[in-house]
Each structure stands twice: as structure tokens, then as C-alpha cells.
Design a protein around this motif. Sequence first.
Motif, PDB file in Angstrom:
ATOM      1  N   LEU A 167      79.453 -24.911  -1.751  1.00 48.19           N
ATOM      2  CA  LEU A 167      79.924 -24.476  -0.433  1.00 48.19           C
ATOM      3  C   LEU A 167      81.364 -23.984  -0.510  1.00 48.19           C
ATOM      4  O   LEU A 167      81.734 -23.012   0.152  1.00 48.19           O
ATOM      5  CB  LEU A 167      79.809 -25.623   0.578  1.00 48.19           C
ATOM      6  CG  LEU A 167      80.195 -25.262   2.024  1.00 48.19           C
ATOM      7  CD1 LEU A 167      79.344 -24.107   2.548  1.00 48.19           C
ATOM      8  CD2 LEU A 167      80.071 -26.476   2.938  1.00 48.19           C
ATOM      9  N   MET A 168      82.180 -24.653  -1.321  1.00 46.52           N
ATOM     10  CA  MET A 168      83.561 -24.215  -1.490  1.00 46.52           C
ATOM     11  C   MET A 168      83.614 -22.798  -2.062  1.00 46.52           C
ATOM     12  O   MET A 168      84.400 -21.964  -1.607  1.00 46.52           O
ATOM     13  CB  MET A 168      84.315 -25.186  -2.404  1.00 46.52           C
ATOM     14  CG  MET A 168      84.528 -26.569  -1.822  1.00 46.52           C
ATOM     15  SD  MET A 168      85.424 -27.661  -2.952  1.00 46.52           S
ATOM     16  CE  MET A 168      87.054 -26.877  -2.968  1.00 46.52           C
ATOM     17  N   LEU A 169      82.777 -22.533  -3.044  1.00 50.20           N
ATOM     18  CA  LEU A 169      82.753 -21.199  -3.647  1.00 50.20           C
ATOM     19  C   LEU A 169      82.248 -20.158  -2.647  1.00 50.20           C
ATOM     20  O   LEU A 169      82.759 -19.028  -2.605  1.00 50.20           O
ATOM     21  CB  LEU A 169      81.859 -21.205  -4.889  1.00 50.20           C
ATOM     22  CG  LEU A 169      81.826 -19.914  -5.719  1.00 50.20           C
ATOM     23  CD1 LEU A 169      83.227 -19.529  -6.176  1.00 50.20           C
ATOM     24  CD2 LEU A 169      80.912 -20.077  -6.927  1.00 50.20           C
ATOM     25  N   ALA A 170      81.276 -20.550  -1.818  1.00 51.43           N
ATOM     26  CA  ALA A 170      80.783 -19.637  -0.788  1.00 51.43           C
ATOM     27  C   ALA A 170      81.907 -19.254   0.166  1.00 51.43           C
ATOM     28  O   ALA A 170      82.061 -18.081   0.527  1.00 51.43           O
ATOM     29  CB  ALA A 170      79.636 -20.297  -0.017  1.00 51.43           C
ATOM     30  N   VAL A 171      82.707 -20.234   0.571  1.00 51.33           N
ATOM     31  CA  VAL A 171      83.825 -19.971   1.476  1.00 51.33           C
ATOM     32  C   VAL A 171      84.878 -19.105   0.798  1.00 51.33           C
ATOM     33  O   VAL A 171      85.400 -18.153   1.387  1.00 51.33           O
ATOM     34  CB  VAL A 171      84.454 -21.292   1.967  1.00 51.33           C
ATOM     35  CG1 VAL A 171      85.721 -21.027   2.781  1.00 51.33           C
ATOM     36  CG2 VAL A 171      83.451 -22.081   2.801  1.00 51.33           C
ATOM     37  N   SER A 218      78.672 -14.710  -1.954  1.00 51.54           N
ATOM     38  CA  SER A 218      78.902 -15.813  -1.021  1.00 51.54           C
ATOM     39  C   SER A 218      77.582 -16.304  -0.439  1.00 51.54           C
ATOM     40  O   SER A 218      77.328 -17.523  -0.366  1.00 51.54           O
ATOM     41  CB  SER A 218      79.838 -15.361   0.103  1.00 51.54           C
ATOM     42  OG  SER A 218      80.004 -16.381   1.065  1.00 51.54           O
ATOM     43  N   VAL A 219      76.728 -15.378  -0.032  1.00 48.89           N
ATOM     44  CA  VAL A 219      75.422 -15.749   0.524  1.00 48.89           C
ATOM     45  C   VAL A 219      74.575 -16.458  -0.532  1.00 48.89           C
ATOM     46  O   VAL A 219      73.890 -17.449  -0.239  1.00 48.89           O
ATOM     47  CB  VAL A 219      74.695 -14.509   1.066  1.00 48.89           C
ATOM     48  CG1 VAL A 219      73.253 -14.852   1.451  1.00 48.89           C
ATOM     49  CG2 VAL A 219      75.439 -13.944   2.271  1.00 48.89           C
ATOM     50  N   LEU A 220      74.623 -15.988  -1.774  1.00 44.77           N
ATOM     51  CA  LEU A 220      73.875 -16.633  -2.854  1.00 44.77           C
ATOM     52  C   LEU A 220      74.359 -18.068  -3.066  1.00 44.77           C
ATOM     53  O   LEU A 220      73.550 -18.968  -3.348  1.00 44.77           O
ATOM     54  CB  LEU A 220      74.012 -15.826  -4.146  1.00 44.77           C
ATOM     55  CG  LEU A 220      73.318 -14.457  -4.155  1.00 44.77           C
ATOM     56  CD1 LEU A 220      73.611 -13.721  -5.459  1.00 44.77           C
ATOM     57  CD2 LEU A 220      71.812 -14.613  -3.960  1.00 44.77           C
ATOM     58  N   CYS A 221      75.657 -18.291  -2.914  1.00 46.71           N
ATOM     59  CA  CYS A 221      76.186 -19.651  -3.032  1.00 46.71           C
ATOM     60  C   CYS A 221      75.694 -20.537  -1.895  1.00 46.71           C
ATOM     61  O   CYS A 221      75.430 -21.734  -2.084  1.00 46.71           O
ATOM     62  CB  CYS A 221      77.715 -19.623  -3.053  1.00 46.71           C
ATOM     63  SG  CYS A 221      78.430 -19.016  -4.587  1.00 46.71           S
ATOM     64  N   LEU A 222      75.559 -19.967  -0.691  1.00 44.32           N
ATOM     65  CA  LEU A 222      75.005 -20.730   0.430  1.00 44.32           C
ATOM     66  C   LEU A 222      73.546 -21.092   0.160  1.00 44.32           C
ATOM     67  O   LEU A 222      73.095 -22.187   0.528  1.00 44.32           O
ATOM     68  CB  LEU A 222      75.109 -19.915   1.719  1.00 44.32           C
ATOM     69  CG  LEU A 222      76.518 -19.735   2.302  1.00 44.32           C
ATOM     70  CD1 LEU A 222      76.458 -18.844   3.544  1.00 44.32           C
ATOM     71  CD2 LEU A 222      77.152 -21.076   2.646  1.00 44.32           C
TER      72      LEU A 222
END
Length: 287
Positions: A167-171, A218-222
Motif C-alpha cells: 500500500l505504501m508503494l501504491a501511494v 500504483s493500481v497494480l500495487c493496490l
Amino acid sequence: MTVVNRVAAYASMVKISHSVFAMPFALTMLLVVSKSWPVRWQQVVLLLGCVVFARTAAMAFNRVVDAEIDARNPRTESREIPRGIVSHREGVLLTGASVVAFLLTTACVGTHCLILAPVVLLVILGYSILKRFTSACHFVLGLGLACAPGGVWYAITATWAWEPLTLMLAVLLWVAGFDILYACQDLDFDRANKLYSVPSRLGADGTRVLSILLHIMSVLCLVWFGFLFGLGLCYWLGVVLFSVFLANQHSVVCRLGFGSIDHVFLTRNGLASVVLCVFVALDVLFR
């Protein structure tokens, strides 16, 4: 100036409305963590306070150190310090008070959080200086906002784990993606004043492509985050809507040009984060 007007000037200077970028992700992590860890209402209040004070310190510091640059930039010359609505001294005092409040609040959360608080401050305050030295400043801003969900995880669990990094990486990628797009407004100014930014190096077209790629990642990280924590249908609907808001942002900027960025910057990105948080709440409450 009355007290009410003075408070309004401070709130405008630190862009209180932009809290929609960090707060929803802090709440998202809080909701997900609450499925496995006990969370007291006192902790919730303290953690929200940490986010507010950290963000206020970062924004006030940014306005103080950038006051001279803002005064030369036609886009930012109307900000509070260049116009004299808020003095340089008041900006420094607001920064100092916010830093102290952040440290006191983290101490109330726990010693384990207080130990890491200076590192967080180094990141969120350091961003304002970095554009004088490196184009990576956009990613440091993203890291600063990513500290919100990461900090919530660590505050509640007091454990190190790699799962919340998704989640941190997505943000981080989401923020960097819209910040470099936003910085396109200052492309010519940055080049003329030898300031470092992604647009000043890649140009408008290259920046637009990079922004799209960062938002896809970012979406892929989510998606990764959702699988790791076993989130349900409501979460996945939230991710879809989050993606739609980001895609719409790029569509509007592509169609109307960078003059539309001010409008889509807050509305699309703010809605994306809030909607995702709401659907996470629904997922947690109704499963």
C-alpha cells in the motif's frame, strides 16, 4: 486581521483541503489492520492527529523555504507569504509548532513511534529542499505521503512486515504520478530558474507518459495489497473506481491541456483516494 481570518489564512497556506491525499490511505490501513489487531478509539484520534500535524508541518515548511521562489513565479506569487498575508516569521512558528505537536502525539501513540518520528520529519520536510538538487523530489513527496499508511501499520502492530509496503508503494507511485503532471505548469519557470523537476528534464510529453506508467503501477500495487490481505468484492470495486478516476484525470489533461490541471488535481485524485477508503470500509464492515 481577526482571529478567524488569521486561522483561515493559515489553513489556506497549508492547503487543508489537500488532506484528502494522505488521510484516506491512513484510514484505509487502519481499517484493514483492525481486522486482525485490536484498535482503540484513542489510538484512532492520536493517529489522525499525527497525520494532520505532520502534513501541516510539511506544508508550512514548504511555503517558508519556497517563499522567494513563489514570489518570482506568476503561478504562485499570490500565495500567502509572498503577498504578506502571512509573515515569514509566522510560517516558521507554524512549522515549529506543528513539528512539536507531531512529536508529542507520536510519543502518546508509543515510544516505538517516537523513535521513528525524526525519520518521518526528515522525509516530509526534506522534500521542499530537494527540487534545488534532484528531480527525484516528486518521489520523495510520494514517500512522505506513503508514511501515513505505513505509520498506521507500525503504530498499531509495533511490528515490521513487508505486506504493508504494497500500500505504501501504491501511494508513493500515485502521488509521484500526479505531482509530476502538476509540475508541468512550471516547466518553463523551472528551466529558467535551474530548478529540478521531471517536466524540466523530460518535457511535457515525456512527463505525461511517465505519469501514466506510474499510475498503472500504483493500481497494480493496490491489486497486490488486496490479494495479500484477502480483501473482498467491495475493495475490488473501489480499486476499479480508483483506476477510473486516474484514467479520467489523464483523459482531461490530454484533451484540455495543462491549464486544466488545477481543477483535476484535487477533484480526481481526491475523489480517487476517498472512494477507495469508503469501499475498504464497506468491505471490512460487511464481511
